[in-house]
Design an enzyme around this catalytic site. Structure first.
Site, PDB file in Angstrom:
ATOM      1  N   ASP A 158       0.842  -1.155   0.106  1.00 20.19           N
ATOM      2  CA  ASP A 158      -0.033   0.008  -0.064  1.00 20.19           C
ATOM      3  C   ASP A 158       0.860   1.155  -0.055  1.00 20.19           C
ATOM      4  O   ASP A 158       1.815   1.346   0.657  1.00 20.19           O
ATOM      5  CB  ASP A 158      -0.892   0.104   1.106  1.00 20.19           C
ATOM      6  CG  ASP A 158      -2.009   0.950   1.002  1.00 20.19           C
ATOM      7  OD1 ASP A 158      -3.336   0.381   0.903  1.00 20.19           O
ATOM      8  OD2 ASP A 158      -1.734   2.043   1.071  1.00 20.19           O
ATOM      9  N   ILE A 159       0.635   2.282  -0.866  1.00 18.90           N
ATOM     10  CA  ILE A 159       1.252   3.378  -0.904  1.00 18.90           C
ATOM     11  C   ILE A 159       1.208   4.194   0.240  1.00 18.90           C
ATOM     12  O   ILE A 159       2.072   5.102   0.581  1.00 18.90           O
ATOM     13  CB  ILE A 159       0.886   4.253  -2.235  1.00 18.90           C
ATOM     14  CG1 ILE A 159       1.947   5.076  -2.696  1.00 18.90           C
ATOM     15  CG2 ILE A 159      -0.359   4.946  -1.981  1.00 18.90           C
ATOM     16  CD1 ILE A 159       1.486   5.959  -4.207  1.00 18.90           C
ATOM     17  N   GLY A 209     -15.621   3.048   3.961  1.00 21.84           N
ATOM     18  CA  GLY A 209     -14.557   3.814   3.512  1.00 21.84           C
ATOM     19  C   GLY A 209     -13.743   3.307   2.257  1.00 21.84           C
ATOM     20  O   GLY A 209     -12.565   3.587   2.267  1.00 21.84           O
ATOM     21  N   GLN A 210     -14.384   2.901   1.291  1.00 22.35           N
ATOM     22  CA  GLN A 210     -14.015   2.379   0.100  1.00 22.35           C
ATOM     23  C   GLN A 210     -13.274   3.721  -0.842  1.00 22.35           C
ATOM     24  O   GLN A 210     -14.455   4.391  -1.125  1.00 22.35           O
ATOM     25  CB  GLN A 210     -14.662   1.288  -0.617  1.00 22.35           C
ATOM     26  CG  GLN A 210     -14.242   0.910  -1.749  1.00 22.35           C
ATOM     27  CD  GLN A 210     -15.164  -0.023  -2.777  1.00 22.35           C
ATOM     28  OE1 GLN A 210     -16.227  -0.177  -2.526  1.00 22.35           O
ATOM     29  NE2 GLN A 210     -14.532  -0.560  -3.656  1.00 22.35           N
ATOM     30  N   HIS A 242     -10.384  -4.809  -3.262  1.00 23.67           N
ATOM     31  CA  HIS A 242      -9.146  -5.172  -2.624  1.00 23.67           C
ATOM     32  C   HIS A 242      -9.267  -5.369  -1.378  1.00 23.67           C
ATOM     33  O   HIS A 242     -10.282  -5.083  -0.479  1.00 23.67           O
ATOM     34  CB  HIS A 242      -7.974  -3.817  -2.831  1.00 23.67           C
ATOM     35  CG  HIS A 242      -8.779  -2.544  -2.452  1.00 23.67           C
ATOM     36  ND1 HIS A 242      -9.864  -1.859  -3.148  1.00 23.67           N
ATOM     37  CD2 HIS A 242      -8.583  -2.084  -1.221  1.00 23.67           C
ATOM     38  CE1 HIS A 242     -10.165  -0.989  -2.369  1.00 23.67           C
ATOM     39  NE2 HIS A 242      -9.560  -0.854  -1.407  1.00 23.67           N
ATOM     40  N   HIS A 302      -7.172  -5.576   2.271  1.00 27.32           N
ATOM     41  CA  HIS A 302      -5.991  -5.106   3.071  1.00 27.32           C
ATOM     42  C   HIS A 302      -5.510  -6.003   3.828  1.00 27.32           C
ATOM     43  O   HIS A 302      -6.199  -6.512   4.536  1.00 27.32           O
ATOM     44  CB  HIS A 302      -6.468  -3.894   3.819  1.00 27.32           C
ATOM     45  CG  HIS A 302      -6.978  -2.537   3.271  1.00 27.32           C
ATOM     46  ND1 HIS A 302      -6.216  -1.399   2.861  1.00 27.32           N
ATOM     47  CD2 HIS A 302      -8.145  -2.360   2.678  1.00 27.32           C
ATOM     48  CE1 HIS A 302      -6.831  -0.363   2.281  1.00 27.32           C
ATOM     49  NE2 HIS A 302      -7.957  -0.960   2.271  1.00 27.32           N
TER      50      HIS A 302
HETATM   51  P1  5GP Z   1      -9.527   1.767   0.327  1.00 26.49           P
HETATM   52  O1  5GP Z   1      -9.593   3.223   0.993  1.00 26.49           O
HETATM   53  O2  5GP Z   1     -10.514   1.891  -1.030  1.00 26.49           O
HETATM   54  O3  5GP Z   1     -10.473   0.632   1.301  1.00 26.49           O
HETATM   55  O4  5GP Z   1      -7.884   1.255   0.123  1.00 26.49           O
HETATM   56  C1  5GP Z   1      -7.509   1.822  -1.093  1.00 26.49           C
HETATM   57  C2  5GP Z   1      -5.851   1.891  -0.546  1.00 26.49           C
HETATM   58  O5  5GP Z   1      -5.293   1.796  -1.684  1.00 26.49           O
HETATM   59  C3  5GP Z   1      -5.562   2.564   0.164  1.00 26.49           C
HETATM   60  O6  5GP Z   1      -4.932   2.196   1.492  1.00 26.49           O
HETATM   61  C4  5GP Z   1      -4.380   3.535  -0.447  1.00 26.49           C
HETATM   62  O7  5GP Z   1      -3.167   3.828   0.354  1.00 26.49           O
HETATM   63  C5  5GP Z   1      -4.142   2.616  -1.577  1.00 26.49           C
HETATM   64  N1  5GP Z   1      -3.703   3.369  -2.855  1.00 26.49           N
HETATM   65  C6  5GP Z   1      -4.508   4.167  -3.478  1.00 26.49           C
HETATM   66  N2  5GP Z   1      -3.674   4.646  -4.686  1.00 26.49           N
HETATM   67  C7  5GP Z   1      -2.505   3.545  -4.696  1.00 26.49           C
HETATM   68  C8  5GP Z   1      -1.407   3.643  -5.687  1.00 26.49           C
HETATM   69  O8  5GP Z   1      -1.344   4.364  -6.619  1.00 26.49           O
HETATM   70  N3  5GP Z   1      -0.543   2.642  -5.272  1.00 26.49           N
HETATM   71  C9  5GP Z   1      -0.487   1.868  -4.329  1.00 26.49           C
HETATM   72  N4  5GP Z   1       0.366   0.927  -3.874  1.00 26.49           N
HETATM   73  N5  5GP Z   1      -1.695   1.942  -3.472  1.00 26.49           N
HETATM   74  C10 5GP Z   1      -2.676   2.884  -3.388  1.00 26.49           C
END
Ligand code: 5GP
Ligand code: ZN
Length: 114
Positions: A30-31, A93-94, A100, A102
């Site tokens: 994760d970034i 919180g998506q 995906h 985590h």
């Molecule tokens: P969500 O908030 O949808 O559950 O999780 C999305 C996740 O994707 C976040 O933890 C965010 O840091 C990660 N993310 C978003 N854009 C990128 C990216 O370009 N590269 C990587 N490695 N992670 C990303």
């Protein structure tokens, strides 16, 4: 899917730090890590959220968990423990509309989440 960040990571348009890849799934760091170990595991098939999951995708999702089981060994968190989370929709919180999971570990995680 055009304009999907994770589809772009899958096809290499956006770079990522890969942890695991096979024909069905990709895992990368994760970034913006929320824990010392924080990787995402995603299906290569574009599925927007769990709400769009079809019966035919069942094997992909079970495969995600089999892959996670191996990744936690690589990350050295098998014994200490970890959490697998998928966020769905606004209240969940998506932020990225491509399913995906985590995988978080490397520290003591709070429960319930905020
Ligand atoms: P969500 O908030 O949808 O559950 O999780 C999305 C996740 O994707 C976040 O933890 C965010 O840091 C990660 N993310 C978003 N854009 C990128 C990216 O370009 N590269 C990587 N490695 N992670 C990303
Ligand atoms: Zn996608």
């Amino acid at each position: 899917m055009d304009n999907c960040i994770f589809c772009k990571i899958i096809n290499g348009e956006i770079p990522s730090q890969k942890v695991y890849e096979d024909e069905l799934v990709l895992s990368f760091k994760d970034i913006n890590p929320e824990a010392p170990a924080h990787v995402l595991i995603i299906p290569k098939k574009h599925i927007s959220s769990l709400n769009e999951l079809e019966k035919e995708d069942e094997h992909i999702i079970s495969h995600v968990f089999m892959v996670a089981k191996e990744i936690v060994k690589e990350l050295g968190i098998e014994k200490s423990g970890y959490r697998i989370v998928t966020n769905c929709g606004e209240d969940g919180g998506q932020t990225v509309p491509h399913v995906h999971f985590h995988l978080l570990g490397g520290r003591s995680l709070q429960w319930p989440p905020g």
